[in-house]
Design a protein around this motif. Sequence first.
Motif, PDB file in Angstrom:
ATOM      1  N   LEU A 245       0.862  -1.189   0.000  1.00 26.69           N
ATOM      2  CA  LEU A 245       0.000   0.000   0.000  1.00 26.69           C
ATOM      3  C   LEU A 245       0.902   1.244   0.000  1.00 26.69           C
ATOM      4  O   LEU A 245       1.743   1.395   0.888  1.00 26.69           O
ATOM      5  N   PHE A 246       0.730   2.093  -1.003  1.00 22.52           N
ATOM      6  CA  PHE A 246       1.557   3.316  -1.073  1.00 22.52           C
ATOM      7  C   PHE A 246       0.843   4.444  -0.324  1.00 22.52           C
ATOM      8  O   PHE A 246      -0.201   4.934  -0.755  1.00 22.52           O
ATOM      9  N   ASP A 247       1.458   4.833   0.770  1.00 22.45           N
ATOM     10  CA  ASP A 247       0.849   5.765   1.721  1.00 22.45           C
ATOM     11  C   ASP A 247       1.692   7.051   1.669  1.00 22.45           C
ATOM     12  O   ASP A 247       2.882   7.003   1.959  1.00 22.45           O
TER      13      ASP A 247
ATOM     14  N   ARG B 140       2.997  -1.893   3.885  1.00 23.68           N
ATOM     15  CA  ARG B 140       2.891  -0.500   3.412  1.00 23.68           C
ATOM     16  C   ARG B 140       4.258   0.065   3.069  1.00 23.68           C
ATOM     17  O   ARG B 140       5.246  -0.256   3.715  1.00 23.68           O
ATOM     18  N   THR B 141       4.244   0.975   2.105  1.00 21.78           N
ATOM     19  CA  THR B 141       5.405   1.832   1.883  1.00 21.78           C
ATOM     20  C   THR B 141       4.975   3.259   2.171  1.00 21.78           C
ATOM     21  O   THR B 141       4.007   3.748   1.594  1.00 21.78           O
ATOM     22  N   LEU B 142       5.684   3.854   3.113  1.00 14.99           N
ATOM     23  CA  LEU B 142       5.391   5.229   3.498  1.00 14.99           C
ATOM     24  C   LEU B 142       6.275   6.176   2.715  1.00 14.99           C
ATOM     25  O   LEU B 142       7.493   6.025   2.739  1.00 14.99           O
ATOM     26  N   PHE B 143       5.656   7.129   2.033  1.00 15.24           N
ATOM     27  CA  PHE B 143       6.437   8.133   1.312  1.00 15.24           C
ATOM     28  C   PHE B 143       6.302   9.464   2.029  1.00 15.24           C
ATOM     29  O   PHE B 143       5.184   9.930   2.261  1.00 15.24           O
TER      30      PHE B 143
ATOM     31  N   ILE C  18       1.960  11.333  -7.114  1.00 19.82           N
ATOM     32  CA  ILE C  18       0.511  11.320  -6.873  1.00 19.82           C
ATOM     33  C   ILE C  18      -0.234  10.218  -7.651  1.00 19.82           C
ATOM     34  O   ILE C  18      -1.077   9.534  -7.077  1.00 19.82           O
ATOM     35  N   PRO C  19       0.093   9.997  -8.933  1.00 14.72           N
ATOM     36  CA  PRO C  19      -0.648   8.956  -9.655  1.00 14.72           C
ATOM     37  C   PRO C  19      -0.402   7.548  -9.107  1.00 14.72           C
ATOM     38  O   PRO C  19      -1.124   6.621  -9.457  1.00 14.72           O
ATOM     39  N   ALA C  20       0.617   7.409  -8.252  1.00 15.39           N
ATOM     40  CA  ALA C  20       0.942   6.085  -7.731  1.00 15.39           C
ATOM     41  C   ALA C  20       0.469   5.898  -6.294  1.00 15.39           C
ATOM     42  O   ALA C  20       0.745   4.874  -5.674  1.00 15.39           O
ATOM     43  N   ALA C  21      -0.239   6.868  -5.755  1.00 16.13           N
ATOM     44  CA  ALA C  21      -0.618   6.785  -4.342  1.00 16.13           C
ATOM     45  C   ALA C  21      -1.883   5.972  -4.154  1.00 16.13           C
ATOM     46  O   ALA C  21      -2.826   6.075  -4.927  1.00 16.13           O
TER      47      ALA C  21
END
Length: 816
Positions: A546-548, A585-588, A641-644
């Motif tokens: 999950l891209f967070d 999750r991956t936190l950005f 943003i398009p990958a979130a």
Amino acid sequence: MTAPESNQSVESLKDDIQRHVALTLGSDPFPPRKERYYLGLCYSVRDRLLGQWLETQRSYYDSITKRVYYMSLEFLPGRFLMNYIQALGMEEECREAVRDFGLDLDELLEEEWNPGLGNGGLGRLASCYMDSMATCKIPGYGYGILYDYGIFYQTIVNGYQHEGCDNWLRQDSPWVLRRGHFMFLINFYGRSEAYEDSAGHERFRWVDTESVMAMACDIMVPGHQNGHVTNMRLWKAISTRDFELEHFNRGDYIGAVQSKVESENISKVLYPNDTSPRGKELRLRQQYFFVAATFQDILRRFRKNNYSSFDCFPDQVAVQLNDTHPAISIAELMRILVDDEALTWETAWTICQKTFSYTNHTVLPEALETWSVELIGRMLPRHLQIIFEINRRFLDDVGKRFPGRVDLLRSLSLIAEDDGKQVRMAHLAIIGSHTVNGVAELHSKILKARLFKDFDNLYPGKFTNVTNGITPRRWLMQANPALSELIGSVIGNEWIHDLSHLSELAAYADDPEFQQRWQEVRKRNKKLLARYVLRKLGVGINPATLFDMHIKRIHEYKRQILNVLHVITIYNRIRSGSVAHHVPRTLFFAGKAAPGYLQAKLIIKLINAVGQAVNGDPAVGNELRVVFLPNYCVSQAEKLIPAADLSEQISTAGMEASGTGNMKFALNGALTIGTLDGANIEIREVVGEDNFFLFGHTEEDVHRLHSGGYDPVQIYESNIELKKALDMISTGFFSPEAPSLFRPIVDSLLAHGDYYLVLADYAKYVAEQARVSKCYEDPALWTRMSILNTANMGKFSSDRAIMEYARNIWKVSPLT
Ligand code: GL7
């Protein structure tokens, strides 16, 4: 008008690219080299827009139409090349042309430097509005400063933010058209001198000034495939010849050069705070410099139309003040009308109030600009006199309407007395404007109910709301081509001009085949981002997680700390083996901290330190990753943003005026976890409660807690997971080499009262994050929610916002 067919062919493009490489750059076109061909393409694209631009500017004159002047000390346009190409409708031709030279368009695009002429949301909003003005054919211009150095270049060294120079003009930008013949003289310092005019009236003039020239530099802002090209005029400071001569005549060559350099410093650098830099003399000089130049340009155009009287000035000119940064305009226009044009004070004041409108972008007290009376008096002596006179007449009027209310006079006055005498720029902007707007419903409500309550009582109807918007051209079409194509394949492409058409997507929210295509696009975007991260940071991330994302300026009110506390909590749960509903999750994180904001810089270090601990812990494996991407900017946002999957909009309620990142994420199908703050509230309204992860205290709760009785220590003591996370931070778990490094962060939460209510919202936030994970485990549900987010974002187009400004505030109509 679009470019003539012959211009648009691949062959003509190729000829032009090579011609520019040879004749504009003086470079051998063979073998084709990336940097050269990139510029060759830029000039070829620019050529194709220039004709449209000239024609648009001419059409303004021909129709003698009212024009909007959008005055902003900040713009964040992002890269131009793709924006121009898409505006011309020439993407395929450009791809093919460069492909024939063995080059790749996407790679060429990466050559362009981002013009960082702004700090964050406020500057990006100005650029979205320029795009919409052009696309909606609203006659107008953007005005600002061409800074030689934009917002600093951020690198992360050993977890700390380092600031480097952003010398974006080092290689001359193909987009900046310098207009050496548009130069205006700008005065500073000196004194105001009284004299008697021929009719025996006392008048004033500003004398013994020091001066500098403002040179116009223009950047085209094209509408989307409509032949309309708006102008953004940015001023550059140039030393005056007179100024130099004085020194030269005295034989002081070095002194002459030095004074030239000093006067040109005005447009040297953008102030990097995301709230206002207080009390800095150079900053006030920048403000007046750009205001005075802009007004000379406005008057030049006004006079060109041969008006017999200034009474019709407000029928020709609408000036929008983007925050208080250009608010000195009000005193400047009064000076011009009263001193230079000899109008009566009353007539001049009426013209001013009909001309200006002001947008407030923040309620944070530290961001409300004030300038010391001493500084304004020294730098702009005549303006200070005018401000005093505006204030005298204003307070007289208030005194008559509310006799005996000394408290009211004190709260409304243009001059604050508590901290040495200060001019309150917001008060000047309110009094001198016909309309004042906030940028989201809640924010506008707070302006009326709290911050400017007395003004609202005094001027019923002056305060209004225009909820911010974002341009779908950059933030969906350009940033997310794959999703745009998918959307287009089912509902056509009208959404590009009219975002409300996205609602047609709702019908597909439960369609398994469409859901699958939606997921494929999202997966693809995530893979592209993973590749980018690998290239940039050398860190591998798993696109199946999950891209967070929490990407925005680093500020305590935006509560990156709350997010970090959640990360640590999950980390502890993983380590102790108790992971109910944990989804990998991956936190950005990404964002800049103001260079002087030490706490924010320490937060960056903490994020990186937590990242290091988590990413390096074999117990965590693939379950959790934390990445901090350095140097957040418009083009990085376009990649992220398009990958979130999840958008973090977790500011303390009442503190984020609107937010616009929140809109960009939802438009691209990310789900939001957020508080009832700024535009989050309106986003939740349109996407539906079921499709939004809500938590946290409301603005009213925050107000109440701030009035007394809030005890963060008690929360800390009673929540085991929270206590553990905070103790780890304060005792050096994440900074073994300097155990007390992060103490100031924990102190702000425990010892100093937790002003941003991080602890108060922690438990609800963590619980809501668990709900996020649970939903994510159900792909059909998640995808449905994601589609419905995109489908319902029509309201947040900047076209809608610009048309509201045009209709309700500026009273201008689109050109036909
Ligand atoms: C800001 C607000 O903080 C932000 O919430 C808003 O979306 C933006 C545009 O209206 O304006 N105010 C401000 O001073 N900055 C912002 O981004 C820098």
